[in-house]
Design a protein around this motif. Structure first.
Motif, short mmCIF file in Angstrom:
data_model
loop_
_atom_site.label_atom_id
_atom_site.label_comp_id
_atom_site.label_asym_id
_atom_site.label_seq_id
_atom_site.Cartn_x
_atom_site.Cartn_y
_atom_site.Cartn_z
N ASP A 75 0.82 -1.20 0.00
CA ASP A 75 0.00 0.00 0.00
C ASP A 75 0.86 1.26 0.00
OD1 ASP A 75 -2.24 -1.58 0.09
OD2 ASP A 75 -2.58 -1.33 2.25
N TRP A 76 2.11 1.13 0.47
CA TRP A 76 2.94 2.32 0.61
C TRP A 76 4.41 2.11 0.26
CZ3 TRP A 76 6.84 2.06 4.41
CH2 TRP A 76 6.74 0.97 5.31
N ARG A 77 4.75 0.90 -0.10
CA ARG A 77 6.15 0.57 -0.33
C ARG A 77 6.25 -0.47 -1.43
NH1 ARG A 77 10.02 -2.22 4.28
NH2 ARG A 77 11.98 -1.22 3.72
N SER A 78 7.34 -0.51 -2.17
CA SER A 78 7.44 -1.44 -3.29
C SER A 78 8.44 -2.57 -3.06
CB SER A 78 7.83 -0.69 -4.57
OG SER A 78 9.17 -0.25 -4.49
N ARG A 79 8.92 -2.71 -1.83
CA ARG A 79 9.95 -3.73 -1.58
C ARG A 79 9.79 -4.35 -0.20
NH1 ARG A 79 14.24 -1.71 -3.41
NH2 ARG A 79 13.15 0.05 -4.31
N SER A 80 10.26 -5.57 -0.09
CA SER A 80 10.31 -6.22 1.22
C SER A 80 11.70 -5.99 1.80
CB SER A 80 10.01 -7.71 1.07
OG SER A 80 10.87 -8.30 0.11
N ARG A 113 7.49 7.52 3.78
CA ARG A 113 6.34 6.68 4.14
C ARG A 113 6.65 5.81 5.36
NH1 ARG A 113 4.88 4.88 -2.08
NH2 ARG A 113 3.68 6.74 -2.64
N LEU A 114 7.89 5.36 5.50
CA LEU A 114 8.27 4.60 6.69
C LEU A 114 8.09 5.46 7.94
CD1 LEU A 114 9.53 2.01 7.93
CD2 LEU A 114 11.77 3.13 7.68
N LYS A 115 8.49 6.71 7.85
CA LYS A 115 8.33 7.61 9.00
C LYS A 115 6.85 7.79 9.35
CE LYS A 115 9.32 12.32 10.60
NZ LYS A 115 9.77 11.88 11.93
N GLU A 116 5.99 7.83 8.31
CA GLU A 116 4.55 8.00 8.54
C GLU A 116 3.93 6.74 9.13
OE1 GLU A 116 3.77 10.99 4.71
OE2 GLU A 116 3.19 8.87 4.62
N ARG A 117 4.32 5.56 8.61
CA ARG A 117 3.67 4.30 9.00
C ARG A 117 4.30 3.66 10.23
NH1 ARG A 117 -0.26 2.23 5.22
NH2 ARG A 117 -0.48 3.84 3.61
N HIS A 118 5.63 3.74 10.32
CA HIS A 118 6.35 3.10 11.42
C HIS A 118 7.40 4.06 11.97
CE1 HIS A 118 4.44 -0.75 10.58
NE2 HIS A 118 4.76 -0.61 9.31
N PRO A 119 6.96 5.10 12.66
CA PRO A 119 7.91 6.12 13.13
C PRO A 119 9.00 5.56 14.05
CG PRO A 119 5.75 6.39 14.17
CD PRO A 119 5.57 5.42 13.05
N VAL A 138 -3.01 -1.06 -15.94
CA VAL A 138 -1.84 -0.65 -15.17
C VAL A 138 -1.87 -1.31 -13.80
CG1 VAL A 138 -0.66 1.31 -14.11
CG2 VAL A 138 -1.71 1.55 -16.38
N ASP A 139 -0.74 -1.86 -13.38
CA ASP A 139 -0.67 -2.52 -12.09
C ASP A 139 -0.96 -1.54 -10.96
OD1 ASP A 139 2.19 -4.50 -13.10
OD2 ASP A 139 0.04 -4.85 -13.36
N ALA A 140 -1.57 -2.06 -9.92
CA ALA A 140 -1.88 -1.21 -8.76
C ALA A 140 -0.60 -0.82 -8.02
CB ALA A 140 -2.83 -1.93 -7.82
N ILE A 141 0.42 -1.68 -8.10
CA ILE A 141 1.66 -1.42 -7.39
C ILE A 141 2.44 -0.31 -8.07
CG2 ILE A 141 3.90 -2.39 -6.74
CD1 ILE A 141 2.59 -5.05 -6.46
N GLU A 142 2.89 0.65 -7.30
CA GLU A 142 3.77 1.68 -7.83
C GLU A 142 5.18 1.09 -7.90
OE1 GLU A 142 3.40 4.57 -4.84
OE2 GLU A 142 1.46 5.31 -5.51
#
Length: 279
Positions: free
Chosen positions: A166-171, A186-192, A255-259
């Motif tokens: 939903d917010w990131r393209s990699r594991s 986005r990491l700061k927003e989701r997992h500060p 178009v794929d949903a994944i950015e």
């Protein structure tokens, strides 16, 4: 002596789809699924592993490194891992895998390891076998399965995608140096709390003379400034719209949903990722 079949799960879409593909197309194989846990993974990864285990009908073995990230950071004199020095991949991913299969190989077993490199990734290379009894298999490349095919496998199986897409393209680790700047925002927003931990690692490394920060040309303390965040988000959205506008319209393949952030930014911010982590 026996024939062993092993398949590594990274927490990403490709390796998950490969696990589904192999189970559906080769039910006769007794595949051992494994995940090498660095201890620094996103919580969404663990949730996805549980969902995948439900489909596979068997547990995914967790391989834990003998030494954690902090130990190896000290061993490397507080130099952060980077695209030039990927000691995290070697010590926290590859070494545990090799330690796990070594007894099998020493016993004379023939081991096939399945790697999720797709047919549209001719530029990628997988794990290179260093033992005569270890064979590397690339089922997606052999079957001509591309990115869209991976998405179809996950959709039709009901496994779906990890929630971090939903917010990131990699594991991979929360503070992977291959992240683009928008992913750090986005990491700061989701997992500060994970962002703050990454900041502390970076601060400590800089104090010990490390030439690397997590992201190119600026520290996380600089990146998180409000004005800089607005600039990063604006720049990403502009490039994303430009990328979407340049794609050919194909009604049979929307178009794929994944950015695909690496496609949007290319090599500007470090582009790409280690196969063993990202897949």
């Amino acid at each position: 002596m026996a024939d062993k079949h092993v398949l590594g799960i990274s927490g990403g879409k490709d390796s998950a789809a490969l696990a589904v593909f192999v189970r559906q197309n080769h039910p006769e194989l007794d595949v051992e699924y494994f995940f090498t846990d660095t201890g620094k993974e996103l919580p969404e990864v663990y949730e996805f592993l549980g969902r995948l285990e439900g489909f596979l009908g068997k547990p995914i073995l967790r391989l834990n490194p003998r030494r954690d990230f902090d130990f190896w950071l000290r061993e490397y004199h507080n130099f952060l891992p980077s695209a030039q020095t990927r000691w995290c991949t070697r010590q926290l991913k590859l070494a545990p895998f090799e330690q796990w299969i070594r007894p099998m190989l020493n016993a004379g077993d023939k081991v096939t390891t399945y790697v999720a490199i797709r047919a549209d990734e001719e530029y990628r290379e997988g794990y290179t076998s260093k033992h005569n009894n270890l064979k590397v298999s690339l089922p997606f490349r052999d079957a001509g399965i591309d990115k869209r095919g991976v998405m179809d496998i996950l959709d039709s199986s009901g496994v779906g995608l990890p929630k971090y897409y939903d917010w990131r393209s990699r594991s991979g680790c929360t503070f992977c140096f291959f992240q683009q700047k928008i992913e750090w925002v986005r990491l700061k927003e989701r997992h500060p709390e994970a962002f703050e931990e990454a900041k502390q690692y970076e601060k400590n490394a800089l104090e010990h003379g490390s030439p690397f920060t997590w992201t190119q040309r600026e520290s996380l303390s600089e990146l998180e400034k409000p004005a800089r965040v607005i600039q990063i988000v604006t720049d990403f959205e502009r490039r994303k719209q430009r990328d979407l506008a340049s794609r050919p319209v194909n009604p049979l393949r929307p178009v794929d949903a994944i950015e695909d952030i690496d496609d949007i930014f290319g090599e500007d911010e470090g582009g790409g990722a280690c196969v063993v982590c990202h897949k």
